[in-house]
Design a protein around this motif. Structure first.
Motif, short mmCIF file in Angstrom:
data_model
loop_
_atom_site.label_atom_id
_atom_site.label_comp_id
_atom_site.label_asym_id
_atom_site.label_seq_id
_atom_site.Cartn_x
_atom_site.Cartn_y
_atom_site.Cartn_z
N PRO A 191 0.81 -1.22 0.00
CA PRO A 191 0.00 0.00 0.00
C PRO A 191 0.85 1.28 0.00
O PRO A 191 0.48 2.28 -0.62
CB PRO A 191 -0.82 -0.11 1.28
N GLY A 192 1.99 1.23 0.69
CA GLY A 192 2.85 2.42 0.75
C GLY A 192 3.31 2.85 -0.63
O GLY A 192 3.21 4.02 -1.01
N LEU A 193 3.78 1.86 -1.39
CA LEU A 193 4.29 2.16 -2.73
C LEU A 193 3.16 2.68 -3.63
O LEU A 193 3.33 3.68 -4.34
CB LEU A 193 4.90 0.89 -3.34
N ILE A 194 2.01 2.01 -3.55
CA ILE A 194 0.88 2.42 -4.41
C ILE A 194 0.40 3.82 -4.01
O ILE A 194 0.01 4.63 -4.85
CB ILE A 194 -0.28 1.40 -4.33
N GLU A 195 0.49 4.11 -2.69
CA GLU A 195 0.10 5.45 -2.22
C GLU A 195 1.01 6.51 -2.84
O GLU A 195 0.54 7.54 -3.32
CB GLU A 195 0.22 5.47 -0.69
N VAL A 196 2.31 6.21 -2.83
CA VAL A 196 3.28 7.15 -3.42
C VAL A 196 2.99 7.32 -4.92
O VAL A 196 2.96 8.46 -5.43
CB VAL A 196 4.73 6.64 -3.19
N ILE A 197 2.74 6.19 -5.61
CA ILE A 197 2.46 6.27 -7.05
C ILE A 197 1.17 7.08 -7.28
O ILE A 197 1.10 7.93 -8.17
CB ILE A 197 2.34 4.85 -7.68
N GLY A 198 0.16 6.81 -6.44
CA GLY A 198 -1.12 7.52 -6.57
C GLY A 198 -0.95 9.01 -6.39
O GLY A 198 -1.45 9.81 -7.20
N ILE A 199 -0.22 9.40 -5.34
CA ILE A 199 -0.02 10.84 -5.08
C ILE A 199 0.77 11.47 -6.23
O ILE A 199 0.43 12.56 -6.71
CB ILE A 199 0.69 11.06 -3.72
N SER A 200 1.81 10.75 -6.68
CA SER A 200 2.62 11.28 -7.80
C SER A 200 1.76 11.47 -9.03
O SER A 200 1.83 12.51 -9.71
CB SER A 200 3.77 10.33 -8.14
N THR A 201 0.94 10.47 -9.33
CA THR A 201 0.07 10.56 -10.52
C THR A 201 -0.87 11.76 -10.39
O THR A 201 -1.08 12.51 -11.34
CB THR A 201 -0.76 9.26 -10.67
N LEU A 202 -1.40 11.93 -9.17
CA LEU A 202 -2.32 13.04 -8.91
C LEU A 202 -1.61 14.37 -9.16
O LEU A 202 -2.16 15.27 -9.82
CB LEU A 202 -2.80 12.94 -7.46
N ILE A 203 -0.40 14.48 -8.65
CA ILE A 203 0.36 15.74 -8.81
C ILE A 203 0.65 15.99 -10.29
O ILE A 203 0.46 17.10 -10.79
CB ILE A 203 1.67 15.69 -7.98
N ILE A 204 1.07 14.92 -11.00
CA ILE A 204 1.36 15.08 -12.44
C ILE A 204 0.09 15.53 -13.17
O ILE A 204 0.12 16.43 -14.00
CB ILE A 204 1.90 13.75 -13.03
N GLY A 205 -1.04 14.89 -12.82
CA GLY A 205 -2.31 15.23 -13.45
C GLY A 205 -2.70 16.67 -13.22
O GLY A 205 -3.10 17.38 -14.14
N ILE A 206 -2.53 17.13 -11.96
CA ILE A 206 -2.90 18.52 -11.64
C ILE A 206 -1.98 19.49 -12.40
O ILE A 206 -2.44 20.48 -12.95
CB ILE A 206 -2.85 18.76 -10.11
N ALA A 207 -0.68 19.14 -12.43
CA ALA A 207 0.28 20.01 -13.15
C ALA A 207 -0.10 20.09 -14.63
O ALA A 207 -0.12 21.17 -15.23
CB ALA A 207 1.69 19.46 -12.98
N LEU A 208 -0.45 18.95 -15.19
CA LEU A 208 -0.83 18.90 -16.60
C LEU A 208 -2.11 19.70 -16.85
O LEU A 208 -2.25 20.40 -17.86
CB LEU A 208 -1.04 17.43 -17.00
N PHE A 209 -3.02 19.61 -15.89
CA PHE A 209 -4.29 20.35 -15.99
C PHE A 209 -4.01 21.85 -16.04
O PHE A 209 -4.56 22.58 -16.87
CB PHE A 209 -5.16 20.01 -14.77
N VAL A 210 -3.10 22.30 -15.17
CA VAL A 210 -2.74 23.73 -15.13
C VAL A 210 -2.11 24.13 -16.47
O VAL A 210 -2.47 25.16 -17.05
CB VAL A 210 -1.77 24.02 -13.95
N VAL A 211 -1.20 23.27 -16.96
CA VAL A 211 -0.54 23.57 -18.23
C VAL A 211 -1.57 23.64 -19.37
O VAL A 211 -1.56 24.56 -20.18
CB VAL A 211 0.55 22.51 -18.54
#
Lengths: 174, 246, 280
Positions: A149-169
């Motif tokens: 779960p720890g690893l998937i949590e990190v991947i999930g948060i990273s994906t979320l951050i990338i998605g938000i950054a992409l949304f802003v762009v």
């Protein structure tokens, strides 16, 4: 087609998988006299309860878990860790009351007389075959949805951050 | 960058089916819906039975979603385009009908299956559950079998309403009556007849197999029959589309 | 540009059309006939949407059925846009532009579509939808435009605009094959006409050949209708007009000699020719 929405949605999905688990306890009950095997996946958290109904028996089991061997005296509770669990009888010790005929010399007026008497004697029996079945209770208290779960949590948060950054762009560019 | 005409037409066809927020809703839902795999796996004592039950269509939300998207694409996008004439716009582009059929088929049928396969494999990997390849293949072949029936019906009947009803009757009939028949034959242990009906609902045989039965040859024959029927339906759809008059 | 020889289409046992005609390069050919005459069937065969049953059909030297190459040089326009209606105007035109490697912006500007680019096709008025369809058809810079009742849903203003565009494109060398019911407007643009009735060609030729007959129907508005009918010895009143069959020169001379003043004279139009060739 905008990618940001999809990436954010996947991020949320991964995060929810990492943070969620099935908490309803599941108990699987089995009995065996020869051997018992169960595979425990990395997502399951629980115990293995071993017992016997007969109280006058002392049973030792050989527990093989991922190649490691251990002897366990019943009743016992083992904390489950992922991998294959194999339970085999090692030996069973029980005491048996048997009738034994003994020559007893008794003094009488006529002199000493030897008579035969039946007396009860407790005998210790040791066998590697179980006479009474072992009850195995596998209690799964928690079932994680993902192995790490720890690893998937990190991947999930990273994906979320990338998605938000992409949304802003994307917003900035449109 | 300029892409080929074929790619541009494919993009048009794809976008028509996966407008926002289709993918945003479908992909995460498919991924998360696989929690039933864990639940059934746990309840079965981490045995094959749990995996098989979690893969039975309808019980499996992810599979049902893939099937529903395929159904929607075929009946309510392609079918609607044929019914209302929207497909004329694609037919009158300078690429061959064969390619248009292929692009429609990929977008309608293959892409939902890829979504399902990717999310299921990703979930199984994350959860550490190893799924027997033949279980995956059972759904894949069954999916093509049923979607190709719908595709053929769509190109033949054209009206979305009629296609929906006809598909429900045909596919529902095959799976439900096939299931009942197989259950009866399983109890009767009538092996030869099991072979005959095996294509109708191989999941019942899988449950029998997980419960200690020896039905693997029958399952394989069922999957093979499904695959052959699916290929025949695909070829007939292709022929109908090439000769489709609008 | 288009050749049809013994072109036949049957649905089941019923033969819907059996036609022979030719559309000249650089012409604007009107394809005229009553409802159910077989106009749309013929156009759909030419557009590669229906398969001929028998005969020969060639569009730019090629059989149009399942032949994507003809769509590089030919556009088809229908009464309504046959494209998924959820698509926005900008997406539709950009997609068409990408397929043919052309930039639609100039056409969007020329046809004043900028304010409507974000509308869905389903939200467009008939006139606007037809303008969008025309722009989509023009993106590929076609040599031939086949149009099936393109102005049927349009108001008079939009119809005039459409035919103005047809004239402009014709001047650039585009060949048109147009079916229409609104003959008064069609006759102002067509160079050739083909009449079809009950699946058969009843007339094929230049517009002047269709209209130019020895005796034609003439509508006269005169100051003294009773006297005019007496002088001509024939004719009947239709509204305020006298409807008379004859040669224009002779009729006018007779009335002039009798001192009848002609206020207005209307010669036979495509409508009359339509009636004649459609057996109405």
């Amino acid at each position: 087609m905008k990618l940001s929405g999809l990436i954010i949605a996947l991020g949320i999905a991964l995060l929810s998988l990492a943070l969620t688990s099935i908490n309803a306890t599941v108990t699987l009950t089995n009995t065996f006299t020869n051997s018992y095997s169960i595979y425990i996946p990395g997502t399951a958290i629980g115990t293995l309860q071993l017992s016997q109904n007969a109280t006058n028996i002392t049973t030792y089991l050989l527990v093989i878990h991922n190649g490691e061997r251990e002897f366990v005296k019943l009743p016992a509770t083992l904390y489950l860790s992922p991998g294959n669990w194999t339970l085999m009888p090692y030996n069973e010790t029980y005491y048996q009351i048997v009738n034994k005929v003994e020559n007893v010399t008794e003094k009488t007026n006529c002199g000493n007389v030897t008579v035969q008497k039946v007396i009860k004697v407790s005998v210790e029996n040791v066998t590697n075959k179980l006479t009474s079945p072992v009850i195995v209770k596998v209690n799964i208290y928690r079932m994680y949805l993902v192995r790490d779960p720890g690893l998937i949590e990190v991947i999930g948060i990273s994906t979320l951050i990338i998605g938000i950054a992409l949304f802003v762009v994307e917003r900035f560019h449109s | 960058m300029r892409y080929s005409r074929s790619f541009q037409v494919f993009r048009m066809i794809f976008r028509e089916r996966y407008r926002e927020p289709t993918l945003e809703l479908v992909l995460p839902t498919m991924l998360v819906a696989n929690i039933f795999l864990n639940a059934y796996y746990e309840r079965s004592g981490f045995q094959l039975l749990g995996i098989v039950l979690a893969f039975v269509p309808i019980i499996s939300v992810s599979e049902t979603l893939a099937f529903a998207i395929g159904f929607r694409n075929i009946v309510y996008v392609t079918g609607d385009h044929i019914y209302k004439g929207g497909i004329i716009s694609f037919i009158t582009t300078p690429i061959s009908r064969s390619k248009i059929f292929l692009y429609i088929y990929i977008s309608d049928v293959i892409i939902p299956l890829i979504f399902w396969l990717l999310t299921t494999l990703a979930y199984a990997t994350m959860a550490g559950i190893s799924i027997p390849p033949l279980v995956l293949l059972t759904f894949i072949v069954g999916y093509f079998f049923s979607e190709n029936i719908i595709f053929t019906l769509t190109l033949t009947l054209r009206s979305p309403g009629i296609i929906t009803l006809a598909s429900l009757f045909v596919i529902g009939g095959i799976f439900i009556f096939g299931g009942i028949g197989l259950y009866y034959l399983l109890l009767k242990r009538s092996i030869e007849e099991l072979y005959l009906l095996s294509f109708m609902n191989p999941y019942l045989l899988w449950i029998g197999q997980a419960e200690g039965g020896k039905f693997m040859p029958i399952i394989i024959s069922g999957i093979t029959a499904d695959a052959l029927i699916a290929i025949a339906l695909f070829v007939s759809s292709f022929m109908i589309f090439r000769r489709l008059e609008l | 540009m288009i050749i049809a020889e013994g072109l036949t289409k049957s649905f089941g046992d019923k033969e819907v059309i059996n036609v022979t005609f030719r559309v000249e390069r650089g012409s604007i050919t009107g394809f005229i006939g009553p409802n159910g005459a077989g106009k749309t069937t013929t156009i759909k065969i030419i557009a590669g949407l229906l398969r001929k049953t028998r005969g020969k059909v060639e569009v730019m030297g090629m059989d149009p059925w399942n032949n994507p190459r003809i769509y590089e040089r030919m556009s088809v326009i229908f009464t309504t846009i046959y494209h998924p209606q959820e698509v926005r105007v900008i997406e539709y035109l950009k997609d068409m532009g990408k397929i043919y490697g052309k930039d639609p912006r100039d056409l969007i500007e020329e046809y004043k579509l900028w304010p409507h680019l974000n509308k869905k096709l389903s939200q467009l008025s008939s006139g606007l939808a037809q303008r969008v369809q025309l722009v989509a058809a023009l993106i590929k810079e076609p040599e031939l435009i086949v149009a099936d009742e393109p102005t049927a849903n349009l108001d008079p203003q939009a119809r005039l605009e459409f035919y103005e565009t047809v004239k402009r494109l014709h001047a650039k060398g585009v060949t048109f094959f147009i079916s229409s019911h609104i003959l008064s407007e069609l006759e102002k643009v067509v160079t050739h006409v083909i009449f079809i009735n009950q699946g058969k060609i009843t007339f094929e030729g230049r517009l002047n050949e269709a209209l130019n007959e020895d005796e034609e129907v003439i509508y006269l508005l005169v100051d003294n209708p009773e006297k005019a009918i007496k002088v001509l010895g024939k004719g009947e009143m239709e509204g305020g007009y006298i409807k008379v069959r004859g040669k224009v020169r002779e009729v006018v001379d007779k009335l002039d000699d009798a001192g009848v003043t002609i206020i207005n004279l209307r010669r036979s139009s495509l409508d009359e020719v339509f009636k004649k060739f459609s057996s109405v």
